[in-house]
Design a protein around this motif. Structure first.
Motif, PDB file in Angstrom:
ATOM      1  N   ILE A 240      20.764  10.932 -23.811  1.00 37.36           N
ATOM      2  CA  ILE A 240      20.871  10.145 -25.042  1.00 37.36           C
ATOM      3  C   ILE A 240      21.871   9.004 -24.869  1.00 37.36           C
ATOM      4  O   ILE A 240      21.602   7.857 -25.253  1.00 37.36           O
ATOM      5  CB  ILE A 240      21.275  11.054 -26.223  1.00 37.36           C
ATOM      6  CG1 ILE A 240      20.144  12.041 -26.530  1.00 37.36           C
ATOM      7  CG2 ILE A 240      21.622  10.231 -27.455  1.00 37.36           C
ATOM      8  CD1 ILE A 240      20.537  13.147 -27.491  1.00 37.36           C
ATOM      9  N   ASP A 241      23.026   9.305 -24.284  1.00 35.83           N
ATOM     10  CA  ASP A 241      24.052   8.271 -24.090  1.00 35.83           C
ATOM     11  C   ASP A 241      23.555   7.170 -23.162  1.00 35.83           C
ATOM     12  O   ASP A 241      23.828   5.981 -23.387  1.00 35.83           O
ATOM     13  CB  ASP A 241      25.328   8.898 -23.519  1.00 35.83           C
ATOM     14  CG  ASP A 241      26.032   9.803 -24.511  1.00 35.83           C
ATOM     15  OD1 ASP A 241      25.732   9.690 -25.718  1.00 35.83           O
ATOM     16  OD2 ASP A 241      26.871  10.619 -24.093  1.00 35.83           O
ATOM     17  N   PHE A 242      22.825   7.548 -22.114  1.00 31.80           N
ATOM     18  CA  PHE A 242      22.318   6.546 -21.183  1.00 31.80           C
ATOM     19  C   PHE A 242      21.273   5.660 -21.860  1.00 31.80           C
ATOM     20  O   PHE A 242      21.248   4.442 -21.652  1.00 31.80           O
ATOM     21  CB  PHE A 242      21.713   7.222 -19.951  1.00 31.80           C
ATOM     22  CG  PHE A 242      21.235   6.254 -18.905  1.00 31.80           C
ATOM     23  CD1 PHE A 242      22.142   5.528 -18.147  1.00 31.80           C
ATOM     24  CD2 PHE A 242      19.882   6.061 -18.678  1.00 31.80           C
ATOM     25  CE1 PHE A 242      21.700   4.617 -17.196  1.00 31.80           C
ATOM     26  CE2 PHE A 242      19.434   5.156 -17.725  1.00 31.80           C
ATOM     27  CZ  PHE A 242      20.355   4.435 -16.983  1.00 31.80           C
ATOM     28  N   TYR A 243      20.434   6.265 -22.689  1.00 30.48           N
ATOM     29  CA  TYR A 243      19.441   5.483 -23.439  1.00 30.48           C
ATOM     30  C   TYR A 243      20.131   4.436 -24.305  1.00 30.48           C
ATOM     31  O   TYR A 243      19.736   3.257 -24.315  1.00 30.48           O
ATOM     32  CB  TYR A 243      18.593   6.410 -24.313  1.00 30.48           C
ATOM     33  CG  TYR A 243      17.780   5.680 -25.356  1.00 30.48           C
ATOM     34  CD1 TYR A 243      16.623   4.998 -25.017  1.00 30.48           C
ATOM     35  CD2 TYR A 243      18.201   5.649 -26.690  1.00 30.48           C
ATOM     36  CE1 TYR A 243      15.887   4.320 -25.975  1.00 30.48           C
ATOM     37  CE2 TYR A 243      17.471   4.965 -27.654  1.00 30.48           C
ATOM     38  CZ  TYR A 243      16.322   4.306 -27.287  1.00 30.48           C
ATOM     39  OH  TYR A 243      15.603   3.616 -28.231  1.00 30.48           O
ATOM     40  N   LYS A 244      21.152   4.856 -25.020  1.00 30.17           N
ATOM     41  CA  LYS A 244      21.867   3.921 -25.895  1.00 30.17           C
ATOM     42  C   LYS A 244      22.546   2.823 -25.089  1.00 30.17           C
ATOM     43  O   LYS A 244      22.640   1.677 -25.537  1.00 30.17           O
ATOM     44  CB  LYS A 244      22.882   4.681 -26.749  1.00 30.17           C
ATOM     45  CG  LYS A 244      22.246   5.607 -27.775  1.00 30.17           C
ATOM     46  CD  LYS A 244      23.291   6.315 -28.619  1.00 30.17           C
ATOM     47  CE  LYS A 244      22.630   7.178 -29.686  1.00 30.17           C
ATOM     48  NZ  LYS A 244      23.619   7.867 -30.547  1.00 30.17           N
ATOM     49  N   PHE A 245      23.001   3.174 -23.883  1.00 28.40           N
ATOM     50  CA  PHE A 245      23.681   2.206 -23.019  1.00 28.40           C
ATOM     51  C   PHE A 245      22.725   1.118 -22.541  1.00 28.40           C
ATOM     52  O   PHE A 245      23.065  -0.073 -22.537  1.00 28.40           O
ATOM     53  CB  PHE A 245      24.303   2.930 -21.828  1.00 28.40           C
ATOM     54  CG  PHE A 245      24.883   2.017 -20.788  1.00 28.40           C
ATOM     55  CD1 PHE A 245      26.064   1.323 -21.027  1.00 28.40           C
ATOM     56  CD2 PHE A 245      24.242   1.838 -19.569  1.00 28.40           C
ATOM     57  CE1 PHE A 245      26.597   0.479 -20.069  1.00 28.40           C
ATOM     58  CE2 PHE A 245      24.768   0.984 -18.604  1.00 28.40           C
ATOM     59  CZ  PHE A 245      25.945   0.305 -18.859  1.00 28.40           C
ATOM     60  N   ILE A 246      21.517   1.488 -22.152  1.00 26.85           N
ATOM     61  CA  ILE A 246      20.606   0.489 -21.576  1.00 26.85           C
ATOM     62  C   ILE A 246      19.796  -0.254 -22.630  1.00 26.85           C
ATOM     63  O   ILE A 246      19.248  -1.325 -22.353  1.00 26.85           O
ATOM     64  CB  ILE A 246      19.646   1.124 -20.543  1.00 26.85           C
ATOM     65  CG1 ILE A 246      18.716   2.144 -21.201  1.00 26.85           C
ATOM     66  CG2 ILE A 246      20.411   1.732 -19.393  1.00 26.85           C
ATOM     67  CD1 ILE A 246      17.616   2.648 -20.278  1.00 26.85           C
TER      68      ILE A 246
END
Length: 608
Positions: A240-246
């Protein structure tokens, strides 16, 4: 220190070098990506060679890449402690345009070693991108295989000649010193350089440091390439955090698809389905696609070659080991490998959606409510996956009175009557119009389910699907539900009425028939098989096709009280009542009478 010697580039002229520098790259910042990638290659080569040559092992303990920015001097340097080059290798690899040491290196290894080499510099022009921003470039290098001798300095201004000489150098590796021209001083701004390093190289294998004029060093690439970690080691919150980051999306993704593929084509994909579609979803020309990496090195945003347009809502990362790119690494070649990856990603996405539908129908309904209309574009564009896409489509049903309740083709087939061979559907502008359509009255009375479709592309969709699992899809507004009453079963009086109706309506209809599909309604309009329905007609006419005036079949229900009333009328009153019945059927189709006020006056008269 030896005397400098001047040489001419071995294969190309000044004109070709300029063409390559100014034409192969669409933006100047690419040079940082290329040089850092080359440095990473050089370190990888050293690691690989140390497996065969144990004496090199001591050189692999503190591998790193340093980028030093000297704003006052207008210089940026990129250095590594990798394999380095001898003078002959410098002449061979840098002095010859369109040749690369990495490419030659790959040609000389086979088997598993090739997989482990992790080298991306398969083309020989990446280095020359530096001349887009530089007045002069120096390459100072020393081979790890020849530590006893001096290093080599190569120098060029990007013209047809270069200088080369021996220079003292203590350790192995390569340093590239870039003397920026006046137009590109921005690349001496530490903030600008840091941004570009984070954009392109934050996931490379080795420590990447930026050093300012006070020799303060900070590491750029502390983040880990999440997509390269084993799935079992990744927590949901990390996804989830990586999705929000990219994506810069504050909402959680609805679902993600993470796969690593090995074999002939090697790549890793991490795809996300956003919980809400982007604002420009319906602009098919908007930027779309995945973030493309080659061996952890960022190549481009919005790599659209890898997904069909009907999956344009997907976001995520594709990282490949050996995907061929053009010499600038910016524009994907028209290569069969790209199509292979596209087919695999498409199939994997559709399979994941099918699993989601089977395991969590309510969650799948969330997806369908946001992206169902986009997915409906699929059957026309992707013949290979047509039936798989069709299995994902949801419908309203005549058996479900709530418009929020949905069914699918598979559920429909499970509930089909034993003697039923066809899948029936009804197209209308609204759910209420569809479920109350005259066309489905007989089917409903016989307990036969009808799929109800209300999106404007639905008739076009069903035309493209045509059949599902051997069951033909039938539009109830066209297909005869049962054999019409034979002429011998119609009384002479009724035959005379049909003849008079047909005579009065003239060219407005192609025929007048006694219907067995109507139960509660007095009349309806049926389209010939060769004619598109109202929704499809609008789409086709918008694309420039012209079908002329529609001539439907006018069906009447002789058992209805309005038809019984018609039998008692003559002359002008008969004709007016026929017009009323025709408009009655037209309204039921979602159409509009040519003279609505006349219809209302007649309605008032017949109700009084």
């Amino acid at each position: 220190m030896s005397k400098s010697r001047t040489r001419i580039f071995q294969t190309e002229t000044k004109q070709l070098l300029k063409l390559m520098i100014h034409s192969l790259y669409s933006n100047k910042e690419i040079f940082i990506r290329e040089l850092v990638s080359n440095a990473s290659d050089a370190i990888d080569k050293l690691r690989f060679k140390s497996v065969e040559n144990k004496s090199l092992a001591k050189l692999t303990k503190d591998l790193q890449i340093n980028v030093k920015v000297s704003k006052d001097e207008n210089i940026i340097s990129i250095s590594d402690n990798g394999i380095g080059m001898s003078e002959d290798e410098v002449i061979d690899n840098i002095g010859t345009i369109a040749r690369s040491g990495t490419s030659s290196f790959l040609e000389n290894i086979t088997g598993d070693k090739k997989k482990d080499s992790n080298l991306i510099g398969q083309f020989g022009v990446g280095f020359y991108s530096v001349f887009m921003v530089a007045d002069k470039v120096q390459v100072i290098t020393k081979s790890a295989l020849d530590l006893d001798n001096d290093g080599t300095m190569w120098e060029s201004n990007g013209e047809e000649k270069y200088k080369i000489k021996s220079v003292p150098k203590e350790s192995n590796g390569t340093e590239i010193v870039i003397f920026l021209n006046d137009e590109n001083k921005e690349f001496c701004e530490p903030g600008r350089v840091r941004f570009l390093l984070e954009k392109y190289s934050q996931y490379i294998n080795f420590p990447l440091n930026i050093i300012d004029e006070e020799n303060n060093s900070s590491r750029i690439n502390e983040a880990e390439a999440l997509w390269l970690k084993p799935k079992k080691n990744i927590k949901d919150q990390e996804y989830i955090d990586f999705y929000k980051f990219i994506t810069f999306d504050q909402d959680h993704p609805l679902e993600w698809i993470h796969n690593k593929v090995e074999g002939k084509n090697e790549y890793t994909n991490l795809l996300y389905i956003p919980s809400k579609p982007p604002f420009d979803l319906w602009n098919r020309e908007s930027p779309r696609g995945l973030k493309l990496y080659v061996q952890r090195v960022f190549i481009m945003d919005d790599a659209s070659n890898f997904l069909p347009i009907y999956l344009r809502f997907l976001r995520g990362v594709l990282d490949t080991n050996d995907l061929p790119l053009n010499v600038s690494r910016e524009i994907l070649q028209n290569n069969p490998m790209v199509d292979t990856i596209k087919k695999a990603l498409t199939k994997r996405t559709l399979d994941s959606l099918k699993k989601l539908k089977e395991k969590s129908f309510n969650k799948y309904k969330e997806f369908w409510n946001e992206y169902g209309l986009v997915l409906k574009e699929g059957p026309a564009e992707d013949i290979e996956n047509r039936e798989l896409i069709a299995s994902l489509i949801l419908f309203n049903s005549s058996n479900l009175s709530d418009c929020n309740d949905l069914t699918s083709f598979d559920e429909y087939i499970e509930k089909m009557q034993s003697e039923q061979e066809k899948i029936y559907f009804c197209v209308a502008d609204t759910f209420e119009a569809a479920i109350n359509s005259p066309h489905i009255e007989k089917l409903k009375s016989n307990g036969i389910e009808v799929l109800l479709l209300t999106d404007r592309i639905d008739e076009w969709l069903m035309t493209n699907i045509f059949e599902y699992k051997g069951k033909q899809l039938v539009n109830v507004a066209k297909e005869e539900i049962s054999n019409e009453s034979k002429e011998s079963n119609v009384s002479d009086i009724d035959k005379d009425i049909i003849k008079k109706i047909k005579s009065h309506l003239g060219d407005k209809v192609s025929d007048v028939l006694v219907s067995e599909r109507l139960i509660d309604s007095a009349s309806c309009l049926i389209l010939p098989q060769s004619e598109p329905g109202a929704q499809l007609r609008k789409i086709l006419e918008a694309s420039g096709q012209n079908f002329g005036d529609s001539k439907p079949i006018f069906e009447i229900n002789l058992k209805h009280k309005l038809l019984k009333k018609l039998k008692d009328l003559k002359g002008k009153q008969f004709n007016l009542f026929v017009d009323f019945l025709y408009d009655y059927a037209l309204i039921a189709e979602g159409g509009s009478p040519k003279d609505p006020s006349k219809y209302l006056r007649q309605l008032d008269k017949y109700l009084s």
